[in-house]
Design a protein around this motif. Sequence first.
Motif, PDB file in Angstrom:
ATOM      1  N   GLN A   1      -4.138 -27.755 -21.138  1.00 41.88           N
ATOM      2  CA  GLN A   1      -3.813 -28.711 -20.078  1.00 41.88           C
ATOM      3  C   GLN A   1      -4.932 -28.752 -19.041  1.00 41.88           C
ATOM      4  OE1 GLN A   1       0.006 -27.958 -18.404  1.00 41.88           O
ATOM      5  NE2 GLN A   1      -0.208 -29.452 -16.755  1.00 41.88           N
ATOM      6  N   PRO A   2      -5.462 -29.937 -18.693  1.00 35.44           N
ATOM      7  CA  PRO A   2      -6.586 -30.036 -17.743  1.00 35.44           C
ATOM      8  C   PRO A   2      -6.185 -29.528 -16.345  1.00 35.44           C
ATOM      9  CG  PRO A   2      -6.319 -32.068 -18.979  1.00 35.44           C
ATOM     10  CD  PRO A   2      -5.103 -31.248 -19.256  1.00 35.44           C
ATOM     11  N   PHE A   3      -7.184 -28.921 -15.668  1.00 36.67           N
ATOM     12  CA  PHE A   3      -6.965 -28.522 -14.280  1.00 36.67           C
ATOM     13  C   PHE A   3      -6.765 -29.763 -13.422  1.00 36.67           C
ATOM     14  CE2 PHE A   3      -9.639 -24.772 -15.597  1.00 36.67           C
ATOM     15  CZ  PHE A   3      -8.608 -23.841 -15.535  1.00 36.67           C
ATOM     16  N   GLN A   4      -6.074 -29.610 -12.319  1.00 32.59           N
ATOM     17  CA  GLN A   4      -5.841 -30.740 -11.423  1.00 32.59           C
ATOM     18  C   GLN A   4      -6.992 -30.945 -10.445  1.00 32.59           C
ATOM     19  OE1 GLN A   4      -2.055 -30.183  -9.494  1.00 32.59           O
ATOM     20  NE2 GLN A   4      -0.876 -30.363 -11.413  1.00 32.59           N
ATOM     21  N   LYS A   5      -7.666 -29.843 -10.037  1.00 32.02           N
ATOM     22  CA  LYS A   5      -8.676 -29.968  -8.986  1.00 32.02           C
ATOM     23  C   LYS A   5     -10.082 -29.586  -9.454  1.00 32.02           C
ATOM     24  CE  LYS A   5      -5.331 -29.008  -5.319  1.00 32.02           C
ATOM     25  NZ  LYS A   5      -4.993 -28.159  -4.139  1.00 32.02           N
ATOM     26  N   ARG A   6     -10.285 -29.449 -10.745  1.00 28.74           N
ATOM     27  CA  ARG A   6     -11.616 -29.129 -11.267  1.00 28.74           C
ATOM     28  C   ARG A   6     -11.680 -29.561 -12.713  1.00 28.74           C
ATOM     29  NH1 ARG A   6     -12.117 -22.728 -12.468  1.00 28.74           N
ATOM     30  NH2 ARG A   6     -13.757 -23.559 -13.820  1.00 28.74           N
ATOM     31  N   ASP A   7     -12.864 -29.650 -13.230  1.00 30.87           N
ATOM     32  CA  ASP A   7     -13.039 -30.039 -14.632  1.00 30.87           C
ATOM     33  C   ASP A   7     -12.649 -28.901 -15.552  1.00 30.87           C
ATOM     34  OD1 ASP A   7     -14.012 -32.487 -13.819  1.00 30.87           O
ATOM     35  OD2 ASP A   7     -16.118 -31.812 -13.847  1.00 30.87           O
ATOM     36  N   GLY A   8     -12.231 -29.279 -16.758  1.00 26.56           N
ATOM     37  CA  GLY A   8     -11.941 -28.288 -17.764  1.00 26.56           C
ATOM     38  C   GLY A   8     -10.496 -27.834 -17.762  1.00 26.56           C
ATOM     39  N   SER A   9     -10.259 -26.811 -18.592  1.00 29.50           N
ATOM     40  CA  SER A   9      -8.919 -26.223 -18.749  1.00 29.50           C
ATOM     41  C   SER A   9      -9.073 -24.711 -18.871  1.00 29.50           C
ATOM     42  CB  SER A   9      -8.253 -26.785 -20.006  1.00 29.50           C
ATOM     43  OG  SER A   9      -8.990 -26.390 -21.166  1.00 29.50           O
ATOM     44  N   ARG A  10      -7.937 -24.062 -18.955  1.00 25.27           N
ATOM     45  CA  ARG A  10      -8.006 -22.611 -19.122  1.00 25.27           C
ATOM     46  C   ARG A  10      -8.722 -22.234 -20.417  1.00 25.27           C
ATOM     47  NH1 ARG A  10      -3.421 -23.924 -16.518  1.00 25.27           N
ATOM     48  NH2 ARG A  10      -2.845 -22.697 -14.664  1.00 25.27           N
TER      49      ARG A  10
ATOM     50  N   SER B   1     -11.105 -23.995 -21.981  1.00 26.92           N
ATOM     51  CA  SER B   1     -12.542 -24.253 -21.885  1.00 26.92           C
ATOM     52  C   SER B   1     -13.247 -23.192 -21.029  1.00 26.92           C
ATOM     53  CB  SER B   1     -12.792 -25.649 -21.312  1.00 26.92           C
ATOM     54  OG  SER B   1     -12.351 -25.741 -19.972  1.00 26.92           O
ATOM     55  N   VAL B   2     -12.571 -22.745 -19.965  1.00 28.34           N
ATOM     56  CA  VAL B   2     -13.168 -21.683 -19.142  1.00 28.34           C
ATOM     57  C   VAL B   2     -13.305 -20.395 -19.957  1.00 28.34           C
ATOM     58  CG1 VAL B   2     -12.763 -20.182 -17.159  1.00 28.34           C
ATOM     59  CG2 VAL B   2     -12.399 -22.643 -16.951  1.00 28.34           C
ATOM     60  N   PHE B   3     -12.273 -20.055 -20.727  1.00 30.62           N
ATOM     61  CA  PHE B   3     -12.358 -18.857 -21.558  1.00 30.62           C
ATOM     62  C   PHE B   3     -13.483 -18.982 -22.587  1.00 30.62           C
ATOM     63  CE2 PHE B   3     -11.212 -16.930 -25.661  1.00 30.62           C
ATOM     64  CZ  PHE B   3     -11.247 -15.594 -25.302  1.00 30.62           C
ATOM     65  N   THR B   4     -13.574 -20.163 -23.223  1.00 32.94           N
ATOM     66  CA  THR B   4     -14.551 -20.345 -24.300  1.00 32.94           C
ATOM     67  C   THR B   4     -15.988 -20.295 -23.786  1.00 32.94           C
ATOM     68  OG1 THR B   4     -12.947 -21.705 -25.513  1.00 32.94           O
ATOM     69  CG2 THR B   4     -15.257 -21.869 -26.178  1.00 32.94           C
ATOM     70  N   THR B   5     -16.256 -20.924 -22.640  1.00 39.06           N
ATOM     71  CA  THR B   5     -17.634 -21.041 -22.153  1.00 39.06           C
ATOM     72  C   THR B   5     -18.070 -19.907 -21.226  1.00 39.06           C
ATOM     73  OG1 THR B   5     -16.891 -22.430 -20.299  1.00 39.06           O
ATOM     74  CG2 THR B   5     -17.532 -23.553 -22.345  1.00 39.06           C
ATOM     75  N   GLU B   6     -17.115 -19.302 -20.470  1.00 40.56           N
ATOM     76  CA  GLU B   6     -17.506 -18.312 -19.456  1.00 40.56           C
ATOM     77  C   GLU B   6     -17.095 -16.876 -19.800  1.00 40.56           C
ATOM     78  OE1 GLU B   6     -16.191 -19.482 -15.589  1.00 40.56           O
ATOM     79  OE2 GLU B   6     -16.721 -21.597 -15.886  1.00 40.56           O
ATOM     80  N   GLU B   7     -15.916 -16.711 -20.361  1.00 39.73           N
ATOM     81  CA  GLU B   7     -15.387 -15.360 -20.543  1.00 39.73           C
ATOM     82  C   GLU B   7     -15.668 -14.795 -21.934  1.00 39.73           C
ATOM     83  OE1 GLU B   7     -11.290 -15.743 -19.598  1.00 39.73           O
ATOM     84  OE2 GLU B   7     -11.626 -16.020 -17.452  1.00 39.73           O
ATOM     85  N   LYS B   8     -15.520 -15.594 -22.952  1.00 35.23           N
ATOM     86  CA  LYS B   8     -15.664 -15.102 -24.323  1.00 35.23           C
ATOM     87  C   LYS B   8     -17.039 -14.492 -24.592  1.00 35.23           C
ATOM     88  CE  LYS B   8     -14.765 -16.378 -29.124  1.00 35.23           C
ATOM     89  NZ  LYS B   8     -14.315 -17.452 -30.042  1.00 35.23           N
ATOM     90  N   PRO B   9     -18.138 -15.091 -24.095  1.00 37.15           N
ATOM     91  CA  PRO B   9     -19.460 -14.483 -24.358  1.00 37.15           C
ATOM     92  C   PRO B   9     -19.623 -13.083 -23.758  1.00 37.15           C
ATOM     93  CG  PRO B   9     -19.706 -16.771 -23.666  1.00 37.15           C
ATOM     94  CD  PRO B   9     -18.281 -16.408 -23.424  1.00 37.15           C
TER      95      PRO B   9
END
Length: 247
Positions: free
Chosen positions: A26-35, A37-45
């Motif tokens: 589900q897309p964020f309301q006040k920023r781009d992306g979703s939970r 996408s944040v996990f895939t691009t920022e946390e998973k690496p």
Amino acid sequence: MRHEQFTSLAQLRTRVYEQIDAYNRQPFQKRDGSRLSVFTTEEKPLLQPLPAAPLEISTWSYKRKVNKNAHVVWAKNFYSVPFSHIGALVDLRVTDTMLEVYRADERLTSHLLLPASTVNQYQSNDADLPEGRSWQAWDRARIEAWAARMGPATVTVIGKIFEAAAIEEAGFDPALAVLRLSRKFSPARVEAACQLALRGPIRSPRYAHLRPILDTGQDKTGHVSEEPEGDDGGYVRGGAYYAGGTR
């Protein structure tokens, strides 16, 4: 899901996973992306593999002194430490299976933990000891063998020391202190001193009782000097004193 009905746990589990996946997409309301996408691009690496060994609960014991035999005591057993650290204070990390020895942040050595039912056993790494297997740790059997070479009175004194000790290893140092008198005095003299000490009122003669006997040569005469008994009647002087004779 409150209005849905499920007839098996597997059905419910599948539906929960579907809802979690939809929630993460589900897309964020006040920023781009979703939970997701944040996990895939920022946390998973940044994720790392789990440790090869599972986490173990450990107990720490601090400021344990390394004995002269290059071992520390834990749970009435003895574990070797590199001999260059004799006399130092070390910390022990103990798990269900292992005992590790640390000095500050440095791990000095590790051992498989002896069973809880084991008492007065040595767990020694060859690399920790000055001469590997040829270097023998002190134990009661070795101490008693040394005493037997000196004589039966020495054996009795050493036996009384161990009888008075709360745990066996507590008798090692006082017993060795007695036996090492033979480095300054002959074994025959130490044996004679033990014989004299055993005649006295001390139940368990030790170094502090034997050393004065040897220093004063009482072991050679076969007689232990005794302090005069107290006399409640005061000082007693001979008749010559009152007649003006020599005091």
